[in-house]
Every structure is written in structure tokens, then in C-alpha cells.
Write an enzyme that holds these catalytic residues in place. Sequence first.
Site, PDB file in Angstrom:
ATOM      1  CG  HIS A  93      18.251  13.499  69.403  1.00 22.07           C
ATOM      2  ND1 HIS A  93      18.189  12.251  69.809  1.00 22.07           N
ATOM      3  CD2 HIS A  93      17.315  14.283  69.190  1.00 22.07           C
ATOM      4  CE1 HIS A  93      16.728  11.917  69.484  1.00 22.07           C
ATOM      5  NE2 HIS A  93      16.094  13.231  69.102  1.00 22.07           N
ATOM      6  CG  ASN A 143      10.171  15.035  68.420  1.00 17.32           C
ATOM      7  OD1 ASN A 143      10.875  15.323  67.776  1.00 17.32           O
ATOM      8  ND2 ASN A 143       9.883  16.117  69.094  1.00 17.32           N
ATOM      9  CB  SER A 144      14.273   9.829  67.196  1.00 15.35           C
ATOM     10  OG  SER A 144      14.905  10.910  67.101  1.00 15.35           O
ATOM     11  CD  GLU A 145      15.237   8.366  70.785  1.00 16.19           C
ATOM     12  OE1 GLU A 145      15.722   7.547  71.208  1.00 16.19           O
ATOM     13  OE2 GLU A 145      15.115   9.114  70.054  1.00 16.19           O
ATOM     14  CB  THR A 146       9.696  13.503  73.756  1.00 15.66           C
ATOM     15  OG1 THR A 146       8.622  13.645  72.999  1.00 15.66           O
ATOM     16  CG2 THR A 146       9.336  14.662  74.991  1.00 15.66           C
TER      17      THR A 146
END
Length: 303
Positions: free
Chosen positions: A79, A45-48
Site C-alpha cells: 500500500h 502510519n503502518s508504513e511511510t
Amino acid sequence: MKEVIVYQIDSFTKEKFKGNPAGVVLNAENMTSEEMQLVARELNNSETAFVFRPDNPKENFDYQVRYFTPTTEVPSCGHATIAALYAKAQEDHLDSCIVKIKTQIGILPIHIERENNDYLITMTQGKFELSPAFDTSMTQRIVFALGLTMDDLDEKCPVQIASTGHSKVMIGIKSNMTLNHLVPDLTALTKLSKEIGCNGYFVFTFDTDEKEILTHGRMFAPAIGISEDPVTGNANGPLGGYLIQNKIRETAADIFEFTGKQGEAINRIGEVKVQVSVRDSQPDIIRITGNAVCVFRTTMNLK
């Protein structure tokens, strides 16, 4: 054996496979930084977000949260914070409450509102900061790297860096059609990021035919492995401060609120509600609010 609880959450939407996906690892107390980075790379994902309890129960926060893109750790993420607290609320069946999370940008209060067995999450972001506008030469380089021309720019909107903890370059343009057809030069943006000390480029427009939507946006951060981020809390939040400080939007009250829409060009539409408290005509506290939906919950054995 080290087993962790993993959620996949779509933030800023109530519809699965829309909004912005984030990984969440809830019981990350015994994970190393290297393991966190590997899991973030695997989830892609773009961030975890990795959530763990404080080492000392006397510390003045409820959870510590660290954020990783597939390639690097970042100080904050809107997010993924919405996702992390939504997952925590689901996992622990929380009632409406306020929790404090410790991040690299400080201790932040998060409001969890329970309604009809679902949750709405409001994140108080870090201190708002606005850098001076770029000179014409740098503005041109940023604009061209994004696939824009100088004529595309909204003349009311200076190109400059805004931040509530994880900075973004703000680029206001005239046309939503232009926005949706952008094809940026990601290599050029990556090189520029090293020069200006900012990894994210948030292109936005007021060109909307939806009465309840103030802006449409797209965000690119190739220097940290994010070609395009679907719906960005750490862009829409600072945008609110940027609009007030530059007097692009006026408010007679001490609160400025709007909804930003993002993700249309990549079919991951989501909406971010932004609230800016205004003191002496300047932005003060910035909050973002979003829905979320759980895509899946699983466990992962790390060893």
C-alpha cells in the site's frame, strides 16, 4: 535547512479516510536512516515510504524507495508503494507510464495509468515463495493466538507462510462473521513471530455475498508495531500465489485475477485487485492494482 515534501495518501480506495493510510516523503535524498525512522514514527502510519533519485543516473531504475513502520524498516510494502507512486504522479503531473523502483527486494516495475486527471497504480511484486505448511502443534499455537479454534479453519487452506518480498502467514477460515469479531492476543503473536521468522498474520475467508469479491481479510503484525493493517498489498498479492500453488482456485487460462476486500472491522474498507500469471500450473508474476486518494500535502523542515 532540510525541507522535504510530505504526502498523506489513502491507498486501495478513492474515498478519504478509508483504505490504508501511508505517509510519503518525496525528496528524501539527503535524509539519514535515523531521520526517516523519526518521521515514520511521527506520521504514525503502518508504513511511510521515502522516495529518492538514484545516486548514479546510469543506474537501471527511476527511484529508490525505503519503507519504515513507526518502529523499524521493512523490505517492501504494497500500500505504501501504491501511495508513493500516486503521490509522485500527482506531484509531477505524470502521464501514463511505467517506472522502475529499487527496493530491498529488487527492482520492480510500476505501471501508472492516468485517467481523468487521476491515477491507478499497478505494482509488480517480488518473487513468490511458499514455505511448507506448519505442523499441527504450531498451527494450533497460531490459531489460538489469533483467538480462533481449529474448527474455524477452512480445511482446504493449509496454514503456511507466503511471500512476495515481505512474508505473511496465510490462515483461511470459514466465516466472515468470525473474521470480523477476531480479538487476537498481540503479545502471543509477537512471540510467535520470533519463532517462525514471519511478522504478519493474514486471516482470510471466502465467505462473501458480494459477487465481485473473492475474499475478505484482516492482517495483524504486532511484532513490527502494526496491531492491525487496514488493507495489505503484501498479503493479498501472495494470497493469489498461495491459492494457485495449493490448487484451492483453478484457472484454465494463464492469468488468475480476483479482488480482495479488507478493513471492514476497523472501518477502513479498501479493495486490492490481484493478478497472478500462471506458468505450468504454478504462480509466476504477481501484480496488485489499487486506487488512491490524497488526504494532504505539506512540507516539513527537519532542521
